[in-house]
Write a protein that holds these residues in place. Structure first.
Motif, PDB file in Angstrom:
ATOM      1  N   HIS A 103       0.838  -1.206   0.000  1.00 43.57           N
ATOM      2  CA  HIS A 103       0.000   0.000   0.000  1.00 43.57           C
ATOM      3  C   HIS A 103       0.872   1.256   0.000  1.00 43.57           C
ATOM      4  N   SER A 104       1.954   1.229   0.755  1.00 47.78           N
ATOM      5  CA  SER A 104       2.855   2.388   0.825  1.00 47.78           C
ATOM      6  C   SER A 104       3.435   2.719  -0.544  1.00 47.78           C
ATOM      7  N   LYS A 105       3.818   1.695  -1.284  1.00 43.51           N
ATOM      8  CA  LYS A 105       4.380   1.921  -2.622  1.00 43.51           C
ATOM      9  C   LYS A 105       3.376   2.624  -3.527  1.00 43.51           C
ATOM     10  N   VAL A 106       2.114   2.241  -3.427  1.00 45.02           N
ATOM     11  CA  VAL A 106       1.073   2.877  -4.230  1.00 45.02           C
ATOM     12  C   VAL A 106       0.912   4.340  -3.812  1.00 45.02           C
ATOM     13  N   ILE A 107       0.842   4.594  -2.519  1.00 47.70           N
ATOM     14  CA  ILE A 107       0.639   5.952  -2.008  1.00 47.70           C
ATOM     15  C   ILE A 107       1.809   6.858  -2.353  1.00 47.70           C
ATOM     16  N   LEU A 108       3.019   6.333  -2.255  1.00 47.86           N
ATOM     17  CA  LEU A 108       4.226   7.148  -2.441  1.00 47.86           C
ATOM     18  C   LEU A 108       4.695   7.228  -3.893  1.00 47.86           C
ATOM     19  N   ASP A 109       4.038   6.517  -4.786  1.00 46.76           N
ATOM     20  CA  ASP A 109       4.431   6.529  -6.191  1.00 46.76           C
ATOM     21  C   ASP A 109       4.453   7.965  -6.715  1.00 46.76           C
ATOM     22  N   GLY A 110       5.562   8.353  -7.311  1.00 45.68           N
ATOM     23  CA  GLY A 110       5.702   9.701  -7.855  1.00 45.68           C
ATOM     24  C   GLY A 110       6.294  10.707  -6.886  1.00 45.68           C
ATOM     25  N   ASN A 111       6.484  10.315  -5.639  1.00 41.47           N
ATOM     26  CA  ASN A 111       7.104  11.201  -4.640  1.00 41.47           C
ATOM     27  C   ASN A 111       8.583  10.814  -4.549  1.00 41.47           C
ATOM     28  N   ASP A 112       9.431  11.587  -5.189  1.00 42.56           N
ATOM     29  CA  ASP A 112      10.860  11.255  -5.237  1.00 42.56           C
ATOM     30  C   ASP A 112      11.573  11.429  -3.900  1.00 42.56           C
ATOM     31  N   ASN A 113      10.935  12.102  -2.954  1.00 41.42           N
ATOM     32  CA  ASN A 113      11.565  12.347  -1.656  1.00 41.42           C
ATOM     33  C   ASN A 113      10.986  11.487  -0.540  1.00 41.42           C
ATOM     34  N   ALA A 114      10.222  10.477  -0.905  1.00 34.02           N
ATOM     35  CA  ALA A 114       9.681   9.562   0.100  1.00 34.02           C
ATOM     36  C   ALA A 114       9.624   8.160  -0.492  1.00 34.02           C
ATOM     37  N   THR A 115       9.941   7.181   0.346  1.00 39.14           N
ATOM     38  CA  THR A 115       9.900   5.790  -0.103  1.00 39.14           C
ATOM     39  C   THR A 115       9.637   4.882   1.085  1.00 39.14           C
ATOM     40  N   VAL A 116       9.415   3.619   0.791  1.00 45.51           N
ATOM     41  CA  VAL A 116       9.229   2.609   1.829  1.00 45.51           C
ATOM     42  C   VAL A 116      10.223   1.482   1.571  1.00 45.51           C
ATOM     43  N   ILE A 117      10.739   0.927   2.658  1.00 42.17           N
ATOM     44  CA  ILE A 117      11.630  -0.220   2.548  1.00 42.17           C
ATOM     45  C   ILE A 117      11.093  -1.361   3.415  1.00 42.17           C
ATOM     46  N   ASP A 118      11.457  -2.562   3.044  1.00 43.64           N
ATOM     47  CA  ASP A 118      11.102  -3.760   3.794  1.00 43.64           C
ATOM     48  C   ASP A 118      12.189  -3.981   4.832  1.00 43.64           C
ATOM     49  N   ALA A 119      11.911  -3.583   6.065  1.00 49.04           N
ATOM     50  CA  ALA A 119      12.908  -3.717   7.132  1.00 49.04           C
ATOM     51  C   ALA A 119      12.211  -3.690   8.483  1.00 49.04           C
ATOM     52  N   ASN A 120      12.906  -4.228   9.476  1.00 48.76           N
ATOM     53  CA  ASN A 120      12.354  -4.401  10.809  1.00 48.76           C
ATOM     54  C   ASN A 120      13.236  -3.690  11.836  1.00 48.76           C
ATOM     55  N   LEU A 121      12.635  -3.144  12.848  1.00 49.59           N
ATOM     56  CA  LEU A 121      13.345  -2.482  13.935  1.00 49.59           C
ATOM     57  C   LEU A 121      14.438  -3.373  14.528  1.00 49.59           C
ATOM     58  N   ARG A 122      14.213  -4.661  14.511  1.00 47.43           N
ATOM     59  CA  ARG A 122      15.178  -5.609  15.093  1.00 47.43           C
ATOM     60  C   ARG A 122      16.436  -5.790  14.246  1.00 47.43           C
ATOM     61  N   GLU A 123      16.430  -5.211  13.052  1.00 48.64           N
ATOM     62  CA  GLU A 123      17.587  -5.301  12.154  1.00 48.64           C
ATOM     63  C   GLU A 123      18.009  -3.898  11.714  1.00 48.64           C
ATOM     64  N   PRO A 124      18.533  -3.104  12.653  1.00 50.95           N
ATOM     65  CA  PRO A 124      18.864  -1.709  12.316  1.00 50.95           C
ATOM     66  C   PRO A 124      19.888  -1.587  11.192  1.00 50.95           C
ATOM     67  N   GLU A 125      20.806  -2.536  11.103  1.00 47.90           N
ATOM     68  CA  GLU A 125      21.805  -2.467  10.032  1.00 47.90           C
ATOM     69  C   GLU A 125      21.159  -2.613   8.658  1.00 47.90           C
ATOM     70  N   LYS A 126      20.114  -3.420   8.561  1.00 49.70           N
ATOM     71  CA  LYS A 126      19.403  -3.574   7.286  1.00 49.70           C
ATOM     72  C   LYS A 126      18.747  -2.251   6.894  1.00 49.70           C
ATOM     73  N   ILE A 127      18.241  -1.527   7.873  1.00 52.61           N
ATOM     74  CA  ILE A 127      17.638  -0.221   7.603  1.00 52.61           C
ATOM     75  C   ILE A 127      18.707   0.768   7.172  1.00 52.61           C
ATOM     76  N   LEU A 128      19.733   0.907   7.974  1.00 54.93           N
ATOM     77  CA  LEU A 128      20.757   1.930   7.720  1.00 54.93           C
ATOM     78  C   LEU A 128      21.570   1.655   6.464  1.00 54.93           C
ATOM     79  N   ASP A 129      21.726   0.379   6.092  1.00 53.28           N
ATOM     80  CA  ASP A 129      22.513   0.034   4.912  1.00 53.28           C
ATOM     81  C   ASP A 129      21.668  -0.073   3.636  1.00 53.28           C
TER      82      ASP A 129
END
Length: 165
Positions: free
Chosen positions: A114-140
């Motif tokens: 749903h986030s991808k649909v909502i954010l489509d066309g917004n070059d300054n916002a995106t969504v990633i598949d990541a979990n709070l328990r894996e901060p390195e996956k988020i930051l990298d």
């Protein structure tokens, strides 16, 4: 299903309630389906204050982002974001500064779709598949590297998770 709206993300089961879409329903949003609305009504029949809590929670988020944007912060990392609808971070931050950058992180495939649909066309916002328990996956993550400048102040938003700590 032939009677689904054309914005339904591919692979999303609209016949099964999803927590992110139920929350959207409680906020008065439009990214939910009858099954989510039914679950929301069942939830509010047990806890009549659920809708008020959801809206107060979202109002707090808006006030916090407006305050931070007012101090010059232009980068936001929202972890555990759910569906970014109804006055969420990118809307509030980009209202203050259209160049504000927002990365949403969630591990719920429905929220991500749903986030991808909502954010489509917004070059300054995106969504990633990541979990709070894996901060390195988020930051990298490539999207974080593309949008977030590490030498500038970054506001990490953990509002939903803070309630669970």
């Amino acid at each position: 299903m032939a009677d689904e709206p054309d914005w339904v993300p591919p692979g999303v089961d609209t016949g099964r309630a999803n927590a992110a879409r139920v929350y959207d329903y409680l906020l008065g949003g439009s990214h939910n389906f009858l099954v989510d609305q039914d679950a929301g009504r069942a939830f509010t029949s047990v806890d009549p204050g659920a809708r008020t809590f959801a809206r107060a929670n979202r109002a707090f988020l808006g006030r916090a982002v407006r305050f931070l944007a007012g101090t010059g912060i232009r980068q936001f990392l929202d972890i555990g974001s759910g569906i970014p609808t109804q006055g969420n971070v990118h809307e509030v931050a980009q209202q203050a500064d259209p160049a504000a950058r927002v990365v949403y992180a969630d591990f719920d495939p429905v929220a991500i779709a749903h986030s991808k649909v909502i954010l489509d066309g917004n070059d300054n916002a995106t969504v990633i598949d990541a979990n709070l328990r894996e901060p390195e996956k988020i930051l990298d993550h490539e999207a974080v590297a593309r949008l977030i400048r590490r030498r500038e102040t970054i506001k990490d938003l953990l509002q939903p998770e803070a309630a669970c700590l």
